[in-house]
Enzyme design. Structure first.
Site, mmCIF file in Angstrom:
data_model
loop_
_atom_site.group_PDB
_atom_site.id
_atom_site.type_symbol
_atom_site.label_atom_id
_atom_site.label_comp_id
_atom_site.label_asym_id
_atom_site.label_seq_id
_atom_site.Cartn_x
_atom_site.Cartn_y
_atom_site.Cartn_z
ATOM 1 N N CYS A 266 -2.600 -3.887 7.018
ATOM 2 C CA CYS A 266 -2.236 -4.069 8.421
ATOM 3 C C CYS A 266 -2.633 -2.837 9.230
ATOM 4 O O CYS A 266 -2.735 -1.721 8.706
ATOM 5 C CB CYS A 266 -0.741 -4.345 8.554
ATOM 6 S SG CYS A 266 0.315 -2.953 8.091
ATOM 7 N N GLY B 104 13.978 -39.285 1.078
ATOM 8 C CA GLY B 104 13.717 -40.621 0.581
ATOM 9 C C GLY B 104 12.349 -41.151 0.963
ATOM 10 O O GLY B 104 11.574 -40.508 1.683
ATOM 11 N N ALA C 126 14.164 -44.130 -7.605
ATOM 12 C CA ALA C 126 15.598 -44.437 -7.687
ATOM 13 C C ALA C 126 15.746 -45.917 -7.969
ATOM 14 O O ALA C 126 14.858 -46.717 -7.671
ATOM 15 C CB ALA C 126 16.315 -44.076 -6.384
ATOM 16 N N ASP D 129 23.483 -39.033 -1.416
ATOM 17 C CA ASP D 129 23.610 -38.132 -2.569
ATOM 18 C C ASP D 129 24.488 -36.911 -2.337
ATOM 19 O O ASP D 129 24.869 -36.244 -3.304
ATOM 20 C CB ASP D 129 22.221 -37.636 -3.002
ATOM 21 C CG ASP D 129 21.298 -38.771 -3.412
ATOM 22 O OD1 ASP D 129 21.813 -39.815 -3.834
ATOM 23 O OD2 ASP D 129 20.069 -38.608 -3.301
ATOM 24 N N GLU E 193 12.549 -32.778 0.531
ATOM 25 C CA GLU E 193 13.315 -33.483 -0.490
ATOM 26 C C GLU E 193 14.029 -34.630 0.219
ATOM 27 O O GLU E 193 15.135 -34.471 0.722
ATOM 28 C CB GLU E 193 14.304 -32.547 -1.187
ATOM 29 C CG GLU E 193 13.636 -31.415 -1.956
ATOM 30 C CD GLU E 193 14.540 -30.813 -3.024
ATOM 31 O OE1 GLU E 193 15.308 -31.566 -3.648
ATOM 32 O OE2 GLU E 193 14.469 -29.583 -3.216
ATOM 33 N N ARG F 220 12.119 -24.326 -4.822
ATOM 34 C CA ARG F 220 13.055 -24.107 -3.719
ATOM 35 C C ARG F 220 13.140 -22.622 -3.369
ATOM 36 O O ARG F 220 13.178 -22.244 -2.192
ATOM 37 C CB ARG F 220 14.446 -24.618 -4.099
ATOM 38 C CG ARG F 220 14.608 -26.117 -4.105
ATOM 39 C CD ARG F 220 16.037 -26.484 -4.475
ATOM 40 N NE ARG F 220 16.280 -27.922 -4.428
ATOM 41 C CZ ARG F 220 17.442 -28.486 -4.721
ATOM 42 N NH1 ARG F 220 18.474 -27.730 -5.097
ATOM 43 N NH2 ARG F 220 17.587 -29.794 -4.646
ATOM 44 N N GLU G 111 0.823 -1.208 0.000
ATOM 45 C CA GLU G 111 0.000 0.000 0.000
ATOM 46 C C GLU G 111 0.858 1.259 0.000
ATOM 47 O O GLU G 111 0.555 2.234 -0.704
ATOM 48 C CB GLU G 111 -0.925 0.006 1.228
ATOM 49 C CG GLU G 111 -1.915 -1.150 1.272
ATOM 50 C CD GLU G 111 -1.395 -2.353 2.037
ATOM 51 O OE1 GLU G 111 -2.185 -3.034 2.680
ATOM 52 O OE2 GLU G 111 -0.152 -2.626 1.978
ATOM 53 N N TRP H 172 19.802 -38.709 -13.702
ATOM 54 C CA TRP H 172 18.625 -37.871 -13.427
ATOM 55 C C TRP H 172 17.416 -38.591 -13.992
ATOM 56 O O TRP H 172 17.469 -39.103 -15.102
ATOM 57 C CB TRP H 172 18.772 -36.494 -14.063
ATOM 58 C CG TRP H 172 19.885 -35.682 -13.529
ATOM 59 C CD1 TRP H 172 21.114 -35.471 -14.078
ATOM 60 C CD2 TRP H 172 19.857 -34.948 -12.310
ATOM 61 N NE1 TRP H 172 21.852 -34.627 -13.293
ATOM 62 C CE2 TRP H 172 21.103 -34.291 -12.188
ATOM 63 C CE3 TRP H 172 18.916 -34.752 -11.300
ATOM 64 C CZ2 TRP H 172 21.427 -33.473 -11.104
ATOM 65 C CZ3 TRP H 172 19.234 -33.940 -10.239
ATOM 66 C CH2 TRP H 172 20.460 -33.312 -10.139
#
Length: 370
Positions: free
Chosen positions: A80, A301, A167, A205, A299, A189, A56, A175
């Site tokens: 606010c 297993g 995997a 990894d 991220e 991310r 604003e 990949w």
């Protein structure tokens, strides 16, 4: 309350402006504002980063005093009305002579929660809310959830083959998907406050969990990296420990030598409660909520992902599906023991599906019981 076609058009622009802060406002919400007088936009603004001007204020500065007086303000979140890092936006709108304020949604922050709109109405300003609310809520799922229940929004990111494998049996996974999907992951991310993984993934990894965006896109606040490590087995040589930003190791083991070893390498080691002989994931989310973390990206297993899913801690699942087959011996998305009949399957609500390069991105939400 009914809204005109112009109301919809100007609010849509406010939401587009808010999206410009997708990677930069954390822990504040992403907010956009449009000032309109006589059917013409006279000022625009969005919140760029915490501590900086709110949307604003940026719009009022863009319009100038003469053009702002008598204008309507379209804002993607209720203004606010409390003193935080910056003064109240409600007071600034009143002082500027704004005559109407349309908010896409009320602010779930208990310090606001309708009080901002009420203050404007008491000053004689016409107020309305609820216009394009779903679109506005989609901008800030983490902020909304943290304000409502004290925990961040949890998004699980997974990559799989068409036959649902993440995997090979050996653990090899680079990949599965193509470069376009991997670039899309970096945008996820960048909007996250935290990337959360398990020590098993670190050992297998050695990921950096960094953010690498295309030219022109900026992540002002790199997400924290958080590793769940029950037995403090994370190596001090882990790649992420040498990168800028915070790396937190959450453990339930009190071993002074291992703590000091990881601290010397740059980690922050935090002791958490135990659940089933491991770090309690619910307690981790409670802690992160207290640290003003809005969005968490998982991220990890299949075992740890399965734990989060079974405990009802995942709000959204994003799966990148590659047009490949990896066979029955490869590893699954989630380890979910005990599903021995169809009535125990885990239902999902698919909210979006789209192509990303040669792959497909599926967005789904676990269906809550009841």
């Amino acid at each position: 309350m009914s809204f005109s076609a112009d109301d919809h058009r100007f609010m849509a622009q406010a939401i587009r402006l808010a999206q410009r802060g997708l990677y930069t406002t954390d822990p504040n919400p992403r907010v956009g504002c449009v000032l309109v007088r006589d059917g013409r936009i006279v000022g625009e603004g969005w919140h760029m980063e915490a501590g900086g001007p709110h949307a604003e204020i940026a719009a009022l500065d863009d319009a100038g005093i003469a053009h702002a007086r008598g204008a309507t303000a379209y804002v993607s979140l209720e203004p606010c009305c409390h003193h935080g890092r910056t003064p109240p936006c409600s007071e600034a709108l009143i002082k500027a002579g704004i005559t109407r304020v349309v908010a896409a949604m009320r602010d779930p922050n208990p310090q606001v929660a309708g009080t901002g709109l009420a203050q404007l109405a008491e000053a004689g300003i016409e107020v309305a809310s609820g216009l394009l609310e779903d679109e506005a809520r989609a901008l800030n799922p983490g902020y909304i959830k943290r304000m409502q229940c004290g925990r961040p929004f949890v998004r699980s990111k997974l990559a799989m083959s068409v036959d649902g494998r993440t995997a090979l049996a050996s653990g090899e996974s680079k990949w599965i998907t193509g470069p376009a999907a991997r670039e899309d992951v970096h945008r996820l991310r960048a909007r996250s406050s935290v990337i959360l993984t398990g020590v098993g993934t670190v050992l297998a990894d050695d990921p950096s969990l960094s953010v690498r965006l295309a030219d022109g896109e900026i992540a002002v606040h790199p997400p924290w990296r958080v590793v769940l490590d029950t037995h403090l087995s994370m190596p001090e040589t882990a790649k992420m420990l040498g990168l800028p930003g915070r790396t937190l190791v959450m453990t339930c083991r009190d071993n002074e030598s291992d703590v000091e070893r990881l601290q010397r390498a740059g980690a922050e080691v935090i002791t958490m409660p135990v659940c089933h002989n491991a770090v309690d994931p619910a307690a981790v989310l409670d802690y992160l909520g207290q640290q003003e973390v809005n969005e968490v990206m998982l991220e990890m297993g299949a075992t740890l992902s399965g734990t989060f899913l079974r405990e009802g801690l995942i709000d959204e699942i994003i799966i990148y599906m590659a047009p490949v087959l990896m066979g029955h011996e490869a590893r699954p998305l989630f380890r979910l023991p005990g599903i021995d009949s169809m009535d125990r399957k885990v239902p999902l609500d698919i909210t979006d599906m789209r192509r990303v390069g040669d792959d497909w991105r599926i967005t789904a939400r676990p269906v809550k019981a009841g």
